[in-house]
Design a protein around this motif. Structure first.
Motif, PDB file in Angstrom:
ATOM      1  N   LEU A  39     170.577 -24.108  85.043  1.00 28.68           N
ATOM      2  CA  LEU A  39     171.275 -23.832  83.666  1.00 28.68           C
ATOM      3  C   LEU A  39     172.519 -23.475  84.064  1.00 28.68           C
ATOM      4  O   LEU A  39     173.418 -23.354  82.997  1.00 28.68           O
ATOM      5  CB  LEU A  39     170.435 -22.543  83.128  1.00 28.68           C
ATOM      6  CG  LEU A  39     169.366 -22.790  82.876  1.00 28.68           C
ATOM      7  CD1 LEU A  39     168.579 -21.390  82.112  1.00 28.68           C
ATOM      8  CD2 LEU A  39     168.864 -23.838  82.005  1.00 28.68           C
ATOM      9  N   ASN A  40     173.085 -23.485  85.286  1.00 28.78           N
ATOM     10  CA  ASN A  40     174.532 -23.089  85.680  1.00 28.78           C
ATOM     11  C   ASN A  40     175.281 -22.185  84.716  1.00 28.78           C
ATOM     12  O   ASN A  40     176.297 -22.143  83.862  1.00 28.78           O
ATOM     13  CB  ASN A  40     175.353 -24.497  85.177  1.00 28.78           C
ATOM     14  CG  ASN A  40     174.821 -25.700  86.067  1.00 28.78           C
ATOM     15  OD1 ASN A  40     174.788 -25.445  87.458  1.00 28.78           O
ATOM     16  ND2 ASN A  40     174.327 -26.959  85.604  1.00 28.78           N
ATOM     17  N   ALA A  41     174.512 -20.838  84.798  1.00 29.84           N
ATOM     18  CA  ALA A  41     175.086 -19.828  83.997  1.00 29.84           C
ATOM     19  C   ALA A  41     176.433 -19.352  84.526  1.00 29.84           C
ATOM     20  O   ALA A  41     176.570 -19.371  85.954  1.00 29.84           O
ATOM     21  CB  ALA A  41     173.997 -18.810  83.971  1.00 29.84           C
ATOM     22  N   ASP A  42     177.269 -18.906  83.821  1.00 31.86           N
ATOM     23  CA  ASP A  42     178.595 -18.173  84.492  1.00 31.86           C
ATOM     24  C   ASP A  42     178.100 -16.512  84.600  1.00 31.86           C
ATOM     25  O   ASP A  42     177.136 -16.158  84.203  1.00 31.86           O
ATOM     26  CB  ASP A  42     179.659 -18.362  83.351  1.00 31.86           C
ATOM     27  CG  ASP A  42     179.625 -17.610  82.055  1.00 31.86           C
ATOM     28  OD1 ASP A  42     178.914 -16.717  81.896  1.00 31.86           O
ATOM     29  OD2 ASP A  42     180.076 -18.467  81.059  1.00 31.86           O
ATOM     30  N   TYR A  43     179.255 -15.782  85.056  1.00 29.24           N
ATOM     31  CA  TYR A  43     178.948 -14.474  85.473  1.00 29.24           C
ATOM     32  C   TYR A  43     178.611 -13.603  84.076  1.00 29.24           C
ATOM     33  O   TYR A  43     177.897 -12.601  84.139  1.00 29.24           O
ATOM     34  CB  TYR A  43     179.839 -13.970  86.277  1.00 29.24           C
ATOM     35  CG  TYR A  43     179.744 -13.939  87.658  1.00 29.24           C
ATOM     36  CD1 TYR A  43     178.602 -13.268  88.382  1.00 29.24           C
ATOM     37  CD2 TYR A  43     180.392 -14.661  88.652  1.00 29.24           C
ATOM     38  CE1 TYR A  43     178.390 -13.552  89.645  1.00 29.24           C
ATOM     39  CE2 TYR A  43     180.208 -14.933  89.886  1.00 29.24           C
ATOM     40  CZ  TYR A  43     179.189 -14.138  90.611  1.00 29.24           C
ATOM     41  OH  TYR A  43     178.930 -14.378  91.829  1.00 29.24           O
ATOM     42  N   MET A  44     179.116 -13.947  82.995  1.00 27.51           N
ATOM     43  CA  MET A  44     178.951 -13.161  81.871  1.00 27.51           C
ATOM     44  C   MET A  44     177.592 -13.427  81.486  1.00 27.51           C
ATOM     45  O   MET A  44     176.885 -12.386  80.929  1.00 27.51           O
ATOM     46  CB  MET A  44     180.067 -13.733  80.737  1.00 27.51           C
ATOM     47  CG  MET A  44     180.156 -12.442  79.553  1.00 27.51           C
ATOM     48  SD  MET A  44     180.879 -10.715  80.329  1.00 27.51           S
ATOM     49  CE  MET A  44     180.113  -9.451  79.243  1.00 27.51           C
ATOM     50  N   GLN A  45     177.116 -14.526  81.338  1.00 26.15           N
ATOM     51  CA  GLN A  45     175.492 -14.956  81.166  1.00 26.15           C
ATOM     52  C   GLN A  45     174.764 -14.182  81.971  1.00 26.15           C
ATOM     53  O   GLN A  45     173.476 -13.736  81.752  1.00 26.15           O
ATOM     54  CB  GLN A  45     175.475 -16.290  81.161  1.00 26.15           C
ATOM     55  CG  GLN A  45     176.154 -17.124  79.884  1.00 26.15           C
ATOM     56  CD  GLN A  45     176.179 -18.646  80.021  1.00 26.15           C
ATOM     57  OE1 GLN A  45     176.099 -19.233  80.963  1.00 26.15           O
ATOM     58  NE2 GLN A  45     175.844 -19.366  79.025  1.00 26.15           N
ATOM     59  N   ILE A  46     175.141 -14.368  83.382  1.00 24.21           N
ATOM     60  CA  ILE A  46     174.379 -13.537  84.343  1.00 24.21           C
ATOM     61  C   ILE A  46     174.078 -12.083  83.911  1.00 24.21           C
ATOM     62  O   ILE A  46     173.078 -11.379  84.166  1.00 24.21           O
ATOM     63  CB  ILE A  46     174.741 -13.938  85.798  1.00 24.21           C
ATOM     64  CG1 ILE A  46     174.652 -15.416  85.999  1.00 24.21           C
ATOM     65  CG2 ILE A  46     174.136 -12.994  86.834  1.00 24.21           C
ATOM     66  CD1 ILE A  46     175.297 -15.962  87.537  1.00 24.21           C
ATOM     67  N   ALA A  47     175.433 -11.502  83.695  1.00 23.68           N
ATOM     68  CA  ALA A  47     175.295 -10.016  83.496  1.00 23.68           C
ATOM     69  C   ALA A  47     174.465  -9.643  82.310  1.00 23.68           C
ATOM     70  O   ALA A  47     173.709  -8.764  82.226  1.00 23.68           O
ATOM     71  CB  ALA A  47     176.873  -9.582  83.284  1.00 23.68           C
ATOM     72  N   LEU A  48     174.399 -10.515  81.334  1.00 23.81           N
ATOM     73  CA  LEU A  48     173.527 -10.451  80.086  1.00 23.81           C
ATOM     74  C   LEU A  48     172.238 -10.469  80.566  1.00 23.81           C
ATOM     75  O   LEU A  48     171.504  -9.639  80.250  1.00 23.81           O
ATOM     76  CB  LEU A  48     173.853 -11.646  78.965  1.00 23.81           C
ATOM     77  CG  LEU A  48     175.046 -11.312  78.150  1.00 23.81           C
ATOM     78  CD1 LEU A  48     175.473 -12.496  77.460  1.00 23.81           C
ATOM     79  CD2 LEU A  48     174.896 -10.180  77.180  1.00 23.81           C
ATOM     80  N   THR A  49     171.847 -11.674  81.163  1.00 26.54           N
ATOM     81  CA  THR A  49     170.392 -11.737  81.778  1.00 26.54           C
ATOM     82  C   THR A  49     169.958 -10.660  82.731  1.00 26.54           C
ATOM     83  O   THR A  49     168.875 -10.057  82.678  1.00 26.54           O
ATOM     84  CB  THR A  49     170.351 -13.007  82.402  1.00 26.54           C
ATOM     85  OG1 THR A  49     170.694 -14.080  81.442  1.00 26.54           O
ATOM     86  CG2 THR A  49     169.060 -13.346  83.047  1.00 26.54           C
ATOM     87  N   ALA A  50     170.893 -10.448  83.741  1.00 29.04           N
ATOM     88  CA  ALA A  50     170.404  -9.410  84.770  1.00 29.04           C
ATOM     89  C   ALA A  50     170.572  -7.871  84.748  1.00 29.04           C
ATOM     90  O   ALA A  50     169.839  -7.227  85.356  1.00 29.04           O
ATOM     91  CB  ALA A  50     170.907  -9.978  86.158  1.00 29.04           C
ATOM     92  N   GLY A  51     171.396  -7.675  83.816  1.00 29.63           N
ATOM     93  CA  GLY A  51     171.634  -6.143  83.638  1.00 29.63           C
ATOM     94  C   GLY A  51     171.681  -5.778  82.283  1.00 29.63           C
ATOM     95  O   GLY A  51     171.205  -4.568  81.804  1.00 29.63           O
TER      96      GLY A  51
END
Length: 411
Positions: free
Chosen positions: A247-259
């Motif tokens: 999905l090539n997520a950026d760090y903001m998307q990763i932060a939304l997902t992971a935390g």
């Protein structure tokens, strides 16, 4: 009247220091553990197999925790927590200076060895600090407050990492310092809740072996628990790979997902979970429901062609984590009859957790390499369903057992 004011005075004092410890610990765990695998893959560039090894390392400590009190001659619960928590934070501070992927993998694995190892003794401490009739409700409030802070910390971390992935070096140092402060505060918990230090191990190995040999119901519970937890942990490296590589997520998307989404869902539902689990304290019933819903988490990844369903999976996981963490911490305490044998049961619980934490990521990685992402997601969902059914069978056997009833007066 505030929630703390409604508690008995001794319990209120324990709650006061417990909540401060958990705020600091959740900041550390939410940032350093929650973002580590993404930083390792996206910024440092570790391999897929190294990612599985890092995630596996977090559960070597719980697996070996049954031996640690005996090897180190640890006699007290607080002493054990300090011995496991302080080295963990110091290693994560050192991790901020590592650039090489191989060294990053090994140093991260060393830090993760300690990251969960304190938990069995913390869970045993909860049995002596809080009455059974309020334990779930109090834990719900403690985690509600700590996760609210974690949401803000994770959002800030995601924003900074999205600007520059190398900012993790400063972020990890600050989060580790916060964790160290919280660990030190834990020593302020009154002596009456720590248990007597009798000059011998807090959890003698022979007592652990005897409890595992004689309490067949508890071992049946742990086996059913193991299966669902195994499927959840098997998915951890696969979800990271899918988010980053597909999905090539950026760090903001990763932060939304992971935390952020996970913790927001937890914040919104924790107090409800705490009250619900106090009303229905049978841990088999709790896990039956949790794993029956958890099976939809890998399915949402199987159906996700962009980040929208991944966000939905994160919200579901946050809801399940809210109840699941309380059940994880408190469920095994219903099987122990006294404060003295609580560490024995929590150690057994965490040995099982360590085994599935070590084997799970490797199993998930093997499934992914053999079948690809989507069959792996469906297999993990089927394992969750089997675990829920096993818990249903155990619940049928224990639904009239007074140890697991809301009217039980045991502490």
């Amino acid at each position: 009247m505030s929630f703390a004011d409604s508690l008995p005075v001794p319990t209120r004092t324990a709650y006061y220091w417990d909540v401060r410890f958990m705020i600091s610990e959740e900041i550390f765990q939410g940032i350093c553990y929650g973002m580590l695998s993404f930083v390792a893959r996206k910024t440092i560039g570790i391999s897929e197999f190294q990612l599985a090894l890092i995630l596996m390392a977090a559960f070597v400590g719980p697996l070996l925790s049954v031996f640690i009190p005996n090897l180190l001659k640890i006699h007290g619960k607080i002493q054990y927590i300090l011995c496991m928590s302080i080295p963990c934070k110091l290693i994560f501070i050192g991790l901020a200076w590592i650039h090489d992927p191989v060294w990053f993998c090994w140093i991260a694995a060393a830090g993760l060895f300690f990251i969960f190892t304190y938990i069995p003794m913390y869970a045993a401490l909860l049995k002596s600090m809080y009455p059974s009739s309020l334990r779930g409700t109090i834990q719900g409030h403690v985690r509600f407050i700590s996760l609210t802070v974690t949401v803000a910390a994770t959002l800030t971390a995601g924003f900074l990492l999205n600007i520059n992935g190398q900012y993790f070096r400063v972020i990890f140092i600050l989060a580790s310092i916060a964790g160290l402060i919280g660990t030190v505060l834990l020593v302020r918990i009154p002596e009456q809740f720590r248990g007597k230090e009798e000059g011998k191990s807090i959890a003698p190995l022979r007592d652990v072996v005897e409890a595992a040999r004689s309490d067949r119901l508890y071992i049946g519970y742990e086996i059913a628990f193991f299966l669902g937890g195994f499927a959840n942990l098997a998915g951890t490296p696969i979800y990271v790979l899918y988010i980053v590589d597909v999905l090539n997520a950026d760090y903001m998307q990763i932060a939304l997902t992971a935390g952020i989404l996970i913790n927001v869902a937890g914040v919104l539902t924790l107090r409800w979970w705490g009250r619900a689990l106090d009303r229905h304290p049978n841990p088999m019933l709790q896990r039956m429901i949790l794993h029956g819903l958890w099976l939809f988490h890998p399915l949402l990844y199987a159906w996700a062609w962009d980040m929208k369903l991944v966000y939905a999976a994160s919200l579901l996981l946050g809801f399940l984590f809210a109840g699941g963490k309380i059940n994880f911490m408190l469920g095994c305490l219903f099987f122990s009859s006294t404060d003295r044998d609580a560490p024995v049961y929590t150690m057994i619980h965490h040995v099982f957790w360590g085994v599935r934490g070590i084997l799970g990521p490797l199993f998930g990685y093997a499934l992914y390499r053999s079948f690809g992402f989507f069959p792996t997601f469906y297999i993990l969902s089927a394992i969750m369903a089997a675990s829920s059914f096993m818990m249903f069978l155990l619940y049928r056997r224990t639904r009239h057992d007074c140890r697991f009833s809301a009217s039980s007066s045991s502490s």
